[in-house]
Design an enzyme around this catalytic site. Structure first.
Site, PDB file in Angstrom:
ATOM      1  CE  LYS A  92      -1.819  -1.487   3.877  1.00 34.54           C
ATOM      2  NZ  LYS A  92      -2.759  -1.649   4.941  1.00 34.54           N
ATOM      3  N   GLY A 121      -8.618   4.256   9.390  1.00 36.43           N
ATOM      4  CA  GLY A 121      -9.383   3.108   8.988  1.00 36.43           C
ATOM      5  C   GLY A 121      -9.179   2.688   7.555  1.00 36.43           C
ATOM      6  N   GLY A 168      -6.523   1.207   6.029  1.00 34.04           N
ATOM      7  CA  GLY A 168      -5.620   0.090   5.932  1.00 34.04           C
ATOM      8  C   GLY A 168      -6.746  -1.059   6.212  1.00 34.04           C
ATOM      9  CB  CYS A 169      -8.941  -1.790   9.150  1.00 32.54           C
ATOM     10  SG  CYS A 169      -7.934  -1.497  10.472  1.00 32.54           S
TER      11      CYS A 169
HETATM   12  N1  LIG Z   1      -4.990  10.497   0.561  1.00 31.70           N
HETATM   13  C1  LIG Z   1      -5.249   9.218  -0.043  1.00 31.70           C
HETATM   14  N2  LIG Z   1      -6.163   9.519  -1.112  1.00 31.70           N
HETATM   15  C2  LIG Z   1      -6.356   8.103  -1.832  1.00 31.70           C
HETATM   16  N3  LIG Z   1      -6.091   6.989  -1.508  1.00 31.70           N
HETATM   17  C3  LIG Z   1      -5.303   7.011  -0.219  1.00 31.70           C
HETATM   18  C4  LIG Z   1      -4.723   8.027   0.498  1.00 31.70           C
HETATM   19  N4  LIG Z   1      -4.022   7.779   1.577  1.00 31.70           N
HETATM   20  C5  LIG Z   1      -4.222   6.331   1.537  1.00 31.70           C
HETATM   21  N5  LIG Z   1      -4.887   5.922   0.338  1.00 31.70           N
HETATM   22  C6  LIG Z   1      -5.109   4.457  -0.028  1.00 31.70           C
HETATM   23  O1  LIG Z   1      -5.701   3.907   0.924  1.00 31.70           O
HETATM   24  C7  LIG Z   1      -5.377   2.301   1.126  1.00 31.70           C
HETATM   25  C8  LIG Z   1      -4.650   2.342   2.531  1.00 31.70           C
HETATM   26  O2  LIG Z   1      -3.226   2.609   2.489  1.00 31.70           O
HETATM   27  P1  LIG Z   1      -2.454   3.325   3.592  1.00 31.70           P
HETATM   28  O3  LIG Z   1      -0.954   3.208   3.042  1.00 31.70           O
HETATM   29  O4  LIG Z   1      -2.980   4.502   4.085  1.00 31.70           O
HETATM   30  O5  LIG Z   1      -2.759   2.047   4.693  1.00 31.70           O
HETATM   31  P2  LIG Z   1      -2.414   1.827   6.078  1.00 31.70           P
HETATM   32  O6  LIG Z   1      -1.249   2.742   6.322  1.00 31.70           O
HETATM   33  O7  LIG Z   1      -2.484   0.684   6.461  1.00 31.70           O
HETATM   34  O8  LIG Z   1      -3.641   2.458   6.762  1.00 31.70           O
HETATM   35  P3  LIG Z   1      -3.406   3.833   7.955  1.00 31.70           P
HETATM   36  O9  LIG Z   1      -2.807   4.973   7.479  1.00 31.70           O
HETATM   37  O10 LIG Z   1      -4.909   4.019   7.997  1.00 31.70           O
HETATM   38  O11 LIG Z   1      -2.955   2.842   8.802  1.00 31.70           O
HETATM   39  C9  LIG Z   1      -4.395   2.232  -0.068  1.00 31.70           C
HETATM   40  O12 LIG Z   1      -5.179   1.830  -1.024  1.00 31.70           O
HETATM   41  C10 LIG Z   1      -3.992   3.522  -0.293  1.00 31.70           C
HETATM   42  O13 LIG Z   1      -3.261   3.670  -1.591  1.00 31.70           O
HETATM   43  C1  LIG Z   2      -7.823  -1.760  16.857  1.00 32.41           C
HETATM   44  C2  LIG Z   2      -7.297  -1.176  15.795  1.00 32.41           C
HETATM   45  N1  LIG Z   2      -6.847  -2.145  14.453  1.00 32.41           N
HETATM   46  C3  LIG Z   2      -6.078  -1.656  13.727  1.00 32.41           C
HETATM   47  C4  LIG Z   2      -5.880   0.119  13.501  1.00 32.41           C
HETATM   48  C5  LIG Z   2      -5.232   0.525  12.352  1.00 32.41           C
HETATM   49  O1  LIG Z   2      -6.071   0.948  11.506  1.00 32.41           O
HETATM   50  P1  LIG Z   2      -5.811   1.583  10.214  1.00 32.41           P
HETATM   51  O2  LIG Z   2      -4.432   1.334   9.453  1.00 32.41           O
HETATM   52  O3  LIG Z   2      -7.009   1.034   9.375  1.00 32.41           O
HETATM   53  O4  LIG Z   2      -6.125   3.173  10.312  1.00 32.41           O
HETATM   54  C6  LIG Z   2      -6.268   0.783  14.513  1.00 32.41           C
HETATM   55  N2  LIG Z   2      -6.265   2.011  14.562  1.00 32.41           N
HETATM   56  N3  LIG Z   2      -6.952   0.068  15.691  1.00 32.41           N
END
Ligand SMILES: Nc1ncnc2c1ncn2[C@@H]1O[C@H](COP(=O)(O)OP(=O)(O)OP(=O)(O)O)[C@@H](O)[C@H]1O
Ligand SMILES: Cc1ncc(COP(=O)(O)O)c(N)n1
Length: 272
Positions: free
Chosen positions: A175, A215, A217-218
């Protein structure tokens, strides 16, 4: 009688309802599946961060899993926050007996930097959890933590995927949400790379300048599991999941004083 596909999430609770088990179940419903849960930990969490976390005993995780799998059955499984080496090992052992596709989101830290996995659990993630995955969905920080590969531009994502595939998942979905440099070093979109080491699929979407991304990533990993349960191939399921998370993120809304959640109901709310 219509019976929806059954999808199981093994993850932690986010009291704020934006990530974790709550995001997973909302995503599964939005995509037309029956969501079920194995809770691994409870967090006190809101738009400002994680204020507390309490892990469940391995025995409770095992019992929930058996209750669901032995009676209801699963057509896909997704894992999220697993908290400790003991729970990573327990879940890996349970997954080894499952025939359905498995999506492993190797959750390391929350968006605010709070640890959701003990450092001592990283080895178990590499050696026993990732080999059970049909698809592993690390973000760039998790790639660095697990493999040492630092992704600074899009082309580096290939090395990241290869290093993740070395641990044994069938597919890696890297990602790139945290990457702001585009192909020519300029401002890119939100780009993810899906590969099994042979096929390569670049999933591209416009980058949304929305601060309310709690949220993502989830949501992506659960959407992928739901689409797999519905019978798609991994590339088809990943493309549909990317579509869903992009819409949810574009419609993310302000809640509390910090980072608000993505909108899991964006399709029926018509907000995007
Ligand atoms: N600003 C944005 N605009 C469009 N898509 C995005 C953006 N930020 C993240 N994404 C997309 O959202 C999905 C999750 O990616 P990200 O890399 O943010 O995951 P994550 O780090 O596990 O999530 P989090 O940051 O919530 O912990 C991917 O498909 C990514 O390309
Ligand atoms: C209980 C729990 N599980 C996972 C995530 C990561 O969230 P994300 O990567 O979707 O922002 C979170 N913030 N809390």
């Amino acid at each position: 009688m219509h019976i929806p596909p059954r999808v199981l999430t093994v993850a932690g609770s986010d009291s704020g309802g934006g990530a974790g088990i709550q995001a997973d179940l909302k995503t599964m419903l939005a995509l037309g599946t029956h969501g079920m849960s194995v809770l691994t930990a409870v967090t006190a969490q809101n738009s400002l961060g994680v204020q507390g976390a309490w892990e469940l005993p391995a025995e409770a995780v095992r019992a929930q899993f058996r209750s669901v799998v032995d009676d209801i059955g699963v057509q896909a499984v997704k894992t999220g926050m697993l908290s400790s080496a003991e729970l990573v090992e327990t879940v890996a052992e349970l997954l080894a007996g499952v025939r359905a596709p498995v999506v492993i989101d190797p959750v390391g830290v929350s968006k605010h930097g709070d640890a959701l996995l003990a450092a001592s659990a990283l080895d178990a993630v590499r050696t026993v959890l990732l080999p059970t995955a049909t698809v592993a969905t690390p973000n760039l920080d998790e790639v660095a933590q697990l493999t040492g590969v630092r992704v600074e531009e899009e082309a580096d994502m290939r090395r990241a995927a290869a290093a993740i595939l070395d641990f044994g998942p069938r597919w890696a979905l890297i990602k790139g949400g945290h990457l702001t440099a585009g192909p020519a070093g300029g401002e890119g979109g939100a780009v993810d790379l899906l590969t099994d080491g042979t096929e390569e699929h670049w999933l591209r979407a416009p980058r949304h300048d929305n601060r309310h991304t709690h949220g993502t990533g989830c949501t992506l990993a659960s959407a992928l599991a739901a689409q797999l349960a519905k019978g798609g191939t991994v590339p088809q399921a990943a493309a549909a999941a990317k579509d869903y998370v992009t819409g949810a993120l574009a419609a993310g809304f302000r809640l509390g004083a910090g980072i608000g959640p993505v909108d899991h109901g964006w399709r029926w709310r018509g907000t995007h």
